[in-house]
Design an enzyme around this catalytic site. Structure first.
Site, PDB file in Angstrom:
ATOM      1  N   GLN A 118      16.100 -13.452 -25.369  1.00  0.00           N
ATOM      2  CA  GLN A 118      14.536 -13.994 -25.178  1.00  0.00           C
ATOM      3  C   GLN A 118      14.142 -14.369 -26.369  1.00  0.00           C
ATOM      4  O   GLN A 118      13.306 -15.690 -25.829  1.00  0.00           O
ATOM      5  CB  GLN A 118      13.364 -12.223 -25.494  1.00  0.00           C
ATOM      6  CG  GLN A 118      13.253 -11.357 -24.382  1.00  0.00           C
ATOM      7  CD  GLN A 118      14.308 -10.012 -24.723  1.00  0.00           C
ATOM      8  OE1 GLN A 118      15.166 -10.022 -25.441  1.00  0.00           O
ATOM      9  NE2 GLN A 118      14.365  -8.897 -24.266  1.00  0.00           N
ATOM     10  N   ASN A 164       8.399  -1.820 -31.234  1.00  0.00           N
ATOM     11  CA  ASN A 164       8.893  -3.189 -30.499  1.00  0.00           C
ATOM     12  C   ASN A 164      10.017  -3.357 -29.801  1.00  0.00           C
ATOM     13  O   ASN A 164      10.776  -2.742 -30.431  1.00  0.00           O
ATOM     14  CB  ASN A 164       8.569  -4.010 -31.363  1.00  0.00           C
ATOM     15  CG  ASN A 164       8.087  -5.869 -31.346  1.00  0.00           C
ATOM     16  OD1 ASN A 164       7.670  -6.353 -29.947  1.00  0.00           O
ATOM     17  ND2 ASN A 164       8.469  -6.251 -32.074  1.00  0.00           N
ATOM     18  N   LYS A 165      10.460  -4.181 -30.344  1.00  0.00           N
ATOM     19  CA  LYS A 165      11.607  -5.150 -29.580  1.00  0.00           C
ATOM     20  C   LYS A 165      12.308  -4.996 -30.548  1.00  0.00           C
ATOM     21  O   LYS A 165      12.239  -5.044 -31.358  1.00  0.00           O
ATOM     22  CB  LYS A 165      11.897  -6.655 -28.932  1.00  0.00           C
ATOM     23  CG  LYS A 165      13.297  -6.894 -27.860  1.00  0.00           C
ATOM     24  CD  LYS A 165      13.761  -5.997 -27.156  1.00  0.00           C
ATOM     25  CE  LYS A 165      12.795  -6.258 -26.597  1.00  0.00           C
ATOM     26  NZ  LYS A 165      13.462  -5.365 -25.056  1.00  0.00           N
ATOM     27  N   ASP A 203       4.681  -3.453 -28.812  1.00  0.00           N
ATOM     28  CA  ASP A 203       4.727  -2.898 -27.297  1.00  0.00           C
ATOM     29  C   ASP A 203       3.904  -1.693 -27.101  1.00  0.00           C
ATOM     30  O   ASP A 203       3.333  -0.562 -26.336  1.00  0.00           O
ATOM     31  CB  ASP A 203       6.690  -2.469 -26.896  1.00  0.00           C
ATOM     32  CG  ASP A 203       7.111  -3.873 -26.036  1.00  0.00           C
ATOM     33  OD1 ASP A 203       6.389  -3.577 -24.951  1.00  0.00           O
ATOM     34  OD2 ASP A 203       7.461  -4.446 -26.988  1.00  0.00           O
ATOM     35  N   ARG A 218       8.429   1.513 -16.804  1.00  0.00           N
ATOM     36  CA  ARG A 218       8.421   1.064 -18.306  1.00  0.00           C
ATOM     37  C   ARG A 218       8.379   2.246 -19.907  1.00  0.00           C
ATOM     38  O   ARG A 218       7.020   2.354 -19.264  1.00  0.00           O
ATOM     39  CB  ARG A 218       8.470  -0.470 -18.908  1.00  0.00           C
ATOM     40  CG  ARG A 218       9.707  -1.066 -18.164  1.00  0.00           C
ATOM     41  CD  ARG A 218       9.972  -2.190 -18.962  1.00  0.00           C
ATOM     42  NE  ARG A 218      11.095  -2.195 -19.935  1.00  0.00           N
ATOM     43  CZ  ARG A 218      11.616  -3.112 -20.786  1.00  0.00           C
ATOM     44  NH1 ARG A 218      11.169  -4.542 -20.697  1.00  0.00           N
ATOM     45  NH2 ARG A 218      12.352  -3.127 -21.489  1.00  0.00           N
ATOM     46  N   ARG A 276       8.237  -9.387 -18.340  1.00  0.00           N
ATOM     47  CA  ARG A 276       8.538  -8.468 -19.536  1.00  0.00           C
ATOM     48  C   ARG A 276       7.458  -8.854 -20.896  1.00  0.00           C
ATOM     49  O   ARG A 276       6.365 -10.083 -21.189  1.00  0.00           O
ATOM     50  CB  ARG A 276       9.703  -8.292 -20.503  1.00  0.00           C
ATOM     51  CG  ARG A 276      10.353  -9.945 -19.675  1.00  0.00           C
ATOM     52  CD  ARG A 276      10.559 -10.938 -20.522  1.00  0.00           C
ATOM     53  NE  ARG A 276      10.017 -11.179 -22.057  1.00  0.00           N
ATOM     54  CZ  ARG A 276       9.228 -12.224 -23.102  1.00  0.00           C
ATOM     55  NH1 ARG A 276       8.526 -12.850 -22.452  1.00  0.00           N
ATOM     56  NH2 ARG A 276       9.416 -11.306 -24.353  1.00  0.00           N
ATOM     57  N   GLY A 277       7.505  -8.677 -21.321  1.00  0.00           N
ATOM     58  CA  GLY A 277       5.990  -8.302 -22.760  1.00  0.00           C
ATOM     59  C   GLY A 277       4.899  -7.630 -22.025  1.00  0.00           C
ATOM     60  O   GLY A 277       5.084  -7.489 -21.383  1.00  0.00           O
ATOM     61  N   ALA A 278       4.521  -6.727 -23.463  1.00  0.00           N
ATOM     62  CA  ALA A 278       3.770  -5.186 -22.953  1.00  0.00           C
ATOM     63  C   ALA A 278       2.355  -6.413 -22.112  1.00  0.00           C
ATOM     64  O   ALA A 278       1.531  -5.490 -21.381  1.00  0.00           O
ATOM     65  CB  ALA A 278       3.063  -4.208 -23.959  1.00  0.00           C
TER      66      ALA A 278
END
Length: 357
Positions: free
Chosen positions: A198, A249-250, A239, A93, A50-52
């Site tokens: 996270q 973003n998250k 993201d 995603r 995970r993480g762009a």
């Protein structure tokens, strides 16, 4: 200061992509092999990776692994098959622009070849190059943003934006790391980041590993610390960044931006230019992924919510550009008016540097 070996969340070994399974951290470090698109999609959707930026690099390697095992055929038919698989991968995603960007780069690379063998070689070479570029980009982001953080004071960050979210070093956490390595006397507050935690599982793990002074807090505690003047800057990742500077973003990032604005605290976004999507005019056009309800109703497989309760579980939110003090990129620090600053940064960057235009 504690020195630790560099975290490498993505590896290539024996024609396979190896991912450090982030669903198991910090309890155990286990590598998850990926040899085809189906396994890559599963790894992305289940948050093993995970993480762009990390998703983008992993996607490039996954296509290289898949191509190595795709049966030989006349090049046009082989490319059609690869393209169909790549489309499935790009849809894994929808919010993170780096995934679609990396897949398109891979397809362009394969289409520019004269044989299946050449396509396979160039796909793998591209994946290696994207990994190396991402690490270099993150270090440049860190260098560009370190001076924005206070000489002394607290810095708050959300979710995980360190080495685990990238090919290495990190974006927002990379800025914090660069400031710390430059001698700034900072302490970090990392939010737990519900529902996937996270921050508690991954950012805390990285901060302890690096020896950077840090404290974990519940997501809802950020406002209290700001009111107590314990937080002097907020730095988060992204993201997707729209052409006008609106940033996805998250989930929880928008809340922090509003709180920072109310308390007069600078709010910074740190991200590579590959996260900028000039085809998305504003944040209203960004598709926000909704994830399964059981991520909210359960913790560690145990139900914590009443049976029958409805759930909303957006994975991301959008922070309006007006709440962002600066966007930190490898091209430098961008400030409002963002449409002009972003357009100028895109114009100054070459395609090889990873701009999604």
């Amino acid at each position: 200061m504690h020195q630790a070996g560099e975290l490498e969340p993505i590896r290539w070994q024996d024609e396979s992509l190896l991912l450090l399974d982030q669903t198991l951290l910090p309890a155990q470090e286990r590598w998850f092999p990926v040899v085809n698109v189906d396994e890559a999609i599963e790894a992305i959707r289940t948050m093993r990776v995970r993480g762009a930026p990390a998703i983008g690099v992993a996607a490039a390697y996954a296509l290289a692994a898949h191509a190595a095992r795709l049966p030989d055929a006349p090049l046009p038919r082989w490319l059609d098959t690869l393209s169909a698989e790549a489309a499935r991968l790009a849809a894994a995603r929808p919010t993170a622009v780096n995934l679609a960007w990396a897949v398109e780069r891979a397809l362009q690379t394969a289409r520019g070849t004269g044989s299946v063998g050449e396509a396979r070689e160039r796909l793998l070479a591209l994946a290696h190059r994207l990994r190396e570029q991402d690490i270099a980009t993150n270090r440049a982001i860190g260098a560009a943003g370190a001076g924005l953080l206070p000489e002394h004071g607290g810095v708050l960050t959300h979710c995980n934006t360190g080495a685990l979210a990238t090919a290495g070093y990190g974006t927002a956490l990379g800025v914090i790391r660069a400031a710390w390595e430059a001698g700034r006397d900072i302490s970090v507050f990392c939010t737990e980041t519900r529902p996937w935690l996270q921050g508690a599982r991954l950012t805390a793990y990285e901060l302890v590993r690096l020896g950077i002074p840090a404290r974990l807090l519940a997501d809802s505690a950020a406002g209290v610390l700001m009111a107590q003047s314990a937080v002097h800057a907020v730095v988060v990742g992204a993201d997707r960044i729209a052409a006008n500077g609106d940033t996805a973003n998250k989930v929880g990032t928008y809340t922090l931006a509003v709180l920072a604005h109310a308390h007069g605290i600078p709010f910074y976004v740190a991200a590579p230019m590959s996260t900028v999507d000039p085809a998305t005019p504003t944040g209203e056009a960004i598709v926000i992924e909704e994830r399964p309800a059981d991520e909210v109703t359960h913790v560690g497989g145990r139900r914590i919510a009443a049976e029958g309760i409805g759930v909303r579980n957006p994975a991301f939110d959008v922070t309006p550009a007006r709440l962002i003090s600066a966007i930190i990129t490898e091209r430098g620090v961008l400030r409002a008016p963002y449409p002009a600053a972003i357009a100028a940064a895109i114009a100054a960057a070459s395609p090889a540097q990873g701009v999604s235009a």
